[in-house]
Motif scaffolding. Structure first.
Motif, mmCIF file in Angstrom:
data_model
loop_
_atom_site.group_PDB
_atom_site.id
_atom_site.type_symbol
_atom_site.label_atom_id
_atom_site.label_comp_id
_atom_site.label_asym_id
_atom_site.label_seq_id
_atom_site.Cartn_x
_atom_site.Cartn_y
_atom_site.Cartn_z
ATOM 1 N N ASN A 51 -123.481 -6.775 50.905
ATOM 2 C CA ASN A 51 -122.966 -5.782 51.836
ATOM 3 C C ASN A 51 -123.799 -5.794 53.103
ATOM 4 N N LEU A 52 -123.118 -5.683 54.244
ATOM 5 C CA LEU A 52 -123.851 -5.433 55.476
ATOM 6 C C LEU A 52 -124.346 -3.992 55.411
ATOM 7 N N SER A 53 -125.635 -3.785 55.538
ATOM 8 C CA SER A 53 -126.225 -2.493 55.215
ATOM 9 C C SER A 53 -126.438 -1.629 56.446
ATOM 10 N N PHE A 54 -126.150 -0.333 56.292
ATOM 11 C CA PHE A 54 -126.492 0.659 57.312
ATOM 12 C C PHE A 54 -127.868 1.267 57.062
ATOM 13 N N PHE A 105 -127.356 -7.388 53.672
ATOM 14 C CA PHE A 105 -127.573 -8.027 54.960
ATOM 15 C C PHE A 105 -128.000 -6.968 55.969
ATOM 16 N N ALA A 106 -128.977 -7.289 56.786
ATOM 17 C CA ALA A 106 -129.386 -6.385 57.847
ATOM 18 C C ALA A 106 -128.277 -6.278 58.893
ATOM 19 N N PRO A 112 -128.262 -14.355 63.681
ATOM 20 C CA PRO A 112 -129.103 -14.132 62.493
ATOM 21 C C PRO A 112 -128.291 -13.792 61.246
ATOM 22 N N LEU A 113 -127.139 -13.144 61.416
ATOM 23 C CA LEU A 113 -126.322 -12.819 60.253
ATOM 24 C C LEU A 113 -125.740 -14.085 59.639
ATOM 25 N N ARG A 114 -125.304 -15.019 60.461
ATOM 26 C CA ARG A 114 -124.797 -16.287 59.930
ATOM 27 C C ARG A 114 -125.906 -17.056 59.214
ATOM 28 N N LYS A 115 -127.097 -17.036 59.779
ATOM 29 C CA LYS A 115 -128.227 -17.701 59.125
ATOM 30 C C LYS A 115 -128.495 -17.080 57.761
ATOM 31 N N ALA A 116 -128.384 -15.748 57.679
ATOM 32 C CA ALA A 116 -128.603 -15.063 56.406
ATOM 33 C C ALA A 116 -127.503 -15.419 55.406
ATOM 34 N N TYR A 117 -126.261 -15.472 55.857
ATOM 35 C CA TYR A 117 -125.163 -15.886 54.975
ATOM 36 C C TYR A 117 -125.381 -17.314 54.485
ATOM 37 N N ARG A 118 -125.800 -18.171 55.388
ATOM 38 C CA ARG A 118 -126.018 -19.575 55.008
ATOM 39 C C ARG A 118 -127.117 -19.672 53.943
#
Length: 320
Positions: A51-54, A105-106, A112-118
């Motif tokens: 989850n993308l986190s708040f 995910f932050a 940076p989000l794509r890097k984290a997904y990768r």
């Protein structure tokens, strides 16, 4: 090959071995993917939740981090944050003796989000990603009168659209009508779905049955989350849960909606499904957020695009 007896989305996901189901828009979005995750696990698939986190993640212990923008959340993860849907879901999963990790995910920009997904998909050996949205504002292409709350959804969509090495990348929306609370015209949602269908990217719709195992457990998870956050329950999933229970109209389940009129109805229990590729291709501003590093840059890019439009598609009433 999809058939009348099985939705195309599930046909595609059942052909995968290791599936990541990820909340696209933050908050409780991952709960929209819970019934699908349960069904896939019952079919013998390896399913991971994210989850993308708040929540404020950067105060977490060092050992939870896989990469700088993705953390492994368990029922025992220590945090000063009270609002922490990922940990709440992990605790519900433990109660039901299910795999209890929820990756967070932050809330960052596309790069940076794509890097984290990768990093996460490589770590888990993922061959299919399902982005889930509580509501339908992820289906907005950008020129509508109202977009809902697009920043997180679009960052997630752009991040996953840039991962062509994942064989299946899909989107499912649960909670049709909920985003009227944030100014979305759902006639325009249907118009967008029709355009996606013409482009070959619409995978149809299917309902969540209340009396199914998945439906009962979804209702239990929503109630568990409501008990965890009585002062801030999810409007989206409170609405979907009310619809799943057969309630209709201006249903009151939280004071958060006291100044608005809800229209809880059976359409809220439908999943509308599309491919990431088709949805990203129809979005009018996705390339403008490609180089973002911060979520506020995503927001600014969307605002700049909106300001550049000569006009916007006006909301329309349902004709019947």
């Amino acid at each position: 090959m999809p058939t009348l007896f099985e939705p195309p989305l599930l046909t595609r996901l059942k052909a995968a071995d290791r599936i990541l189901i990820a909340g696209a828009g933050g908050g409780f979005d991952i709960y929209a993917g819970l019934p699908i995750a349960l069904a896939l696990r019952a079919a013998g698939k390896e399913v991971h939740l994210a989850n993308l986190s708040f929540s404020h993640l950067y105060g977490l212990d060092a050992e939870v981090w896989l990469e700088p923008e993705v953390a492994r959340i368990t029922p025992d993860t220590r945090s000063a944050e009270r609002y922490f849907p990922e940990r709440t879901l992990a605790r519900w999963l433990r109660l039901h003796r299910m795999p209890e990790t929820v990756w967070a995910f932050a809330s960052v920009g596309v790069r940076p989000l794509r890097k984290a997904y990768r990093a996460l998909t490589s770590h888990l050996g993922i061959d299919a990603i399902l982005l889930v949205d509580g509501g339908t504002d992820i289906l907005m292409r950008g020129d509508e009168a109202g977009l809902g709350t697009p920043e997180e959804d679009m960052a997630s969509l752009a991040a996953v659209a840039g991962l062509p090495g994942i064989p299946e990348r899909l989107v499912a929306c649960l909670g049709f009508g909920v985003d009227a609370y944030h100014g979305v015209s759902h006639t325009l949602v249907l118009e967008n779905l029709a355009a996606l269908d013409r482009a070959g990217g619409y995978l149809g719709a299917f309902s969540l049955p209340r009396d199914s195992r998945e439906g009962r457990l979804y209702l239990d998870a929503v109630e568990h989350a409501r008990d965890a956050f009585p002062e801030h329950p999810s409007i989206v999933h409170g609405s979907v849960a009310a619809a799943l229970e057969g309630r209709f109209g201006d249903v009151r389940f939280t004071d958060r909606t006291r100044n608005s009129e809800l229209f809880v109805n059976p359409l809220m229990t439908l999943y509308f499904t599309v491919t990431v590729e088709a949805l990203a291709a129809r979005n009018l501003y996705l390339r403008r957020i490609e180089e973002t590093h911060l979520m506020r840059q995503v927001s600014s890019a969307i605002e700049e695009f909106r300001d550049s439009l000569p006009g916007r598609r006006p909301p329309r009433m349902f004709p019947h």
